[in-house]
Design a protein around this motif. Sequence first.
Motif, short mmCIF file in Angstrom:
data_model
loop_
_atom_site.label_atom_id
_atom_site.label_comp_id
_atom_site.label_asym_id
_atom_site.label_seq_id
_atom_site.Cartn_x
_atom_site.Cartn_y
_atom_site.Cartn_z
N GLN A 22 69.09 24.75 48.50
CA GLN A 22 67.83 25.36 48.94
C GLN A 22 66.87 24.29 49.47
OE1 GLN A 22 66.18 28.63 46.31
NE2 GLN A 22 67.88 27.97 45.03
N ILE A 23 66.85 23.13 48.81
CA ILE A 23 65.99 22.04 49.28
C ILE A 23 66.43 21.57 50.66
CG2 ILE A 23 65.37 19.62 48.88
CD1 ILE A 23 65.45 20.24 45.86
N ASN A 24 67.74 21.42 50.84
CA ASN A 24 68.28 20.92 52.10
C ASN A 24 68.24 21.94 53.23
OD1 ASN A 24 68.81 18.35 51.13
ND2 ASN A 24 70.87 18.87 50.45
N ARG A 25 67.88 23.16 52.91
CA ARG A 25 67.68 24.19 53.93
C ARG A 25 66.19 24.44 54.19
NH1 ARG A 25 71.93 27.66 55.15
NH2 ARG A 25 70.52 29.44 55.33
N GLY A 26 65.35 23.76 53.41
CA GLY A 26 63.91 23.94 53.58
C GLY A 26 63.36 25.18 52.93
N ASP A 40 68.91 15.63 51.85
CA ASP A 40 69.73 15.32 53.02
C ASP A 40 68.90 15.68 54.24
OD1 ASP A 40 71.51 15.22 55.14
OD2 ASP A 40 73.19 16.05 53.99
N GLN A 41 68.19 14.71 54.76
CA GLN A 41 67.24 15.02 55.82
C GLN A 41 67.91 15.41 57.13
OE1 GLN A 41 63.37 12.70 55.86
NE2 GLN A 41 64.59 11.33 54.56
N VAL A 42 69.12 14.92 57.36
CA VAL A 42 69.84 15.32 58.57
C VAL A 42 70.21 16.79 58.50
CG1 VAL A 42 71.95 15.02 59.93
CG2 VAL A 42 70.69 13.01 59.10
N ALA A 43 70.72 17.21 57.36
CA ALA A 43 71.07 18.62 57.19
C ALA A 43 69.82 19.50 57.29
CB ALA A 43 71.75 18.84 55.83
N LEU A 44 68.76 19.06 56.67
CA LEU A 44 67.50 19.80 56.71
C LEU A 44 66.97 19.89 58.14
CD1 LEU A 44 65.08 21.12 55.25
CD2 LEU A 44 64.18 18.83 54.85
N LEU A 45 67.04 18.78 58.85
CA LEU A 45 66.56 18.73 60.23
C LEU A 45 67.36 19.67 61.12
CD1 LEU A 45 64.62 17.18 62.19
CD2 LEU A 45 66.50 15.57 62.55
N GLU A 46 68.66 19.60 61.01
CA GLU A 46 69.52 20.44 61.85
C GLU A 46 69.27 21.92 61.57
OE1 GLU A 46 73.36 17.46 62.48
OE2 GLU A 46 73.37 18.89 60.81
N HIS A 50 67.10 24.47 64.23
CA HIS A 50 67.80 25.66 64.72
C HIS A 50 66.93 26.90 64.50
CE1 HIS A 50 70.93 28.59 65.57
NE2 HIS A 50 70.72 29.14 64.38
N LEU A 51 66.37 27.01 63.29
CA LEU A 51 65.53 28.16 62.98
C LEU A 51 64.26 28.17 63.84
CD1 LEU A 51 65.66 28.32 59.07
CD2 LEU A 51 66.92 29.74 60.70
N LEU A 52 63.74 26.98 64.13
CA LEU A 52 62.51 26.86 64.91
C LEU A 52 62.76 26.82 66.42
CD1 LEU A 52 60.75 24.20 62.65
CD2 LEU A 52 60.15 26.62 62.83
N GLU A 53 64.02 27.00 66.80
CA GLU A 53 64.43 27.04 68.20
C GLU A 53 64.08 25.75 68.95
OE1 GLU A 53 62.62 30.62 69.70
OE2 GLU A 53 64.17 31.91 68.82
N ARG A 54 64.35 24.63 68.26
CA ARG A 54 64.12 23.31 68.88
C ARG A 54 65.39 22.46 68.77
NH1 ARG A 54 59.84 25.82 68.47
NH2 ARG A 54 57.76 25.03 69.06
N PRO A 104 56.71 25.52 54.05
CA PRO A 104 56.86 25.48 52.59
C PRO A 104 57.62 24.26 52.09
CG PRO A 104 57.40 27.67 53.44
CD PRO A 104 57.26 26.77 54.63
N SER A 105 58.48 23.68 52.92
CA SER A 105 59.21 22.48 52.52
C SER A 105 58.31 21.25 52.59
CB SER A 105 60.42 22.25 53.45
OG SER A 105 60.95 20.95 53.27
N ASP A 106 58.20 20.55 51.47
CA ASP A 106 57.37 19.35 51.46
C ASP A 106 57.88 18.30 52.43
OD1 ASP A 106 59.34 19.43 49.06
OD2 ASP A 106 59.03 17.29 49.36
N MET A 107 59.19 18.21 52.63
CA MET A 107 59.72 17.18 53.52
C MET A 107 59.31 17.43 54.96
SD MET A 107 61.23 14.29 53.63
CE MET A 107 62.19 14.05 52.11
N LEU A 108 59.25 18.68 55.38
CA LEU A 108 58.79 18.96 56.73
C LEU A 108 57.32 18.60 56.90
CD1 LEU A 108 61.54 20.54 56.83
CD2 LEU A 108 60.39 22.08 58.44
#
Length: 265
Positions: A22-26, A40-46, A50-54, A104-108
């Motif tokens: 859940q953390i790695n999906r944001g 895993d910031q790469v997984a989170l970023l990807e 994708h969800l944000l259409e970027r 909602p994700s602190d990393m973002l």
Amino acid sequence: MTQAKRVGARSISQIAPDILQQINRGELATANLTEWLAVDQVALLEHQLHLLERSDYLPKLLAQIREQKKPSTHSTCRVIGRTLGRLCLQHDDEALLQQLASHPSDMLRCWAAYAQPQTSLQEALRYIYPFARDEHFGVREVAWFALRQQIIDELDEAIPALADWAATDQSEYIRRFASEATRPCGVWCEHITRLKEQPELGLPILTPLRRDSSRYVQNSVGNWLNDASKTQPQFVEALCQTWLQEHDCPETRYITKRALRSLHK
């Protein structure tokens, strides 16, 4: 009913797989430093781009991540944030910055803190303000890291601006930012040579905080002066004595004890 605050795992190996997913999906914020370091910031970023259409931003971001010489959670956070900032500027994509800053994700939100454009110090302070008072510890730490170099480069302008935050802001997080961002040595960051040599320059920030009611702020002020005691011990000794004479209260006694801990071992 208020939801109970989640307690994080004590080690990365103890993080439950479903929580880490859940953390790695944001979908979930980290609960402590252990979880923050496990992201895993790469997984989170990807997943999030994708969800944000970027997704078209990914090649540039992944290339920058791979170019790191000594990657760490924090350095990767910085690289992603600054690269996203440049991409948003290039594509006039203010919407993405807003989405990251309110996610909602602190990393973002950490990425968003680092994504600030290269602007004047006053504009940078206005940009970083909401991150500096974020409810999540990680975002607050990244906020002062993100502005540290500009504060060093523009110290004469930064001190009065941060002194105003220290003296007037109602948020303990903002008052603590003013102190923490200017610590002479700091933690995992470049030292501020001028404040190591002339810690009295920091008095406009420190003086309003000398009897602050927040333990969060007290710890930072005590640590600031403990830093300074490594290079200017007489200054710190004299200042602590003066503060105690002016305000012999529990708050000031706590701050001065913490400030003198290296000198009074």
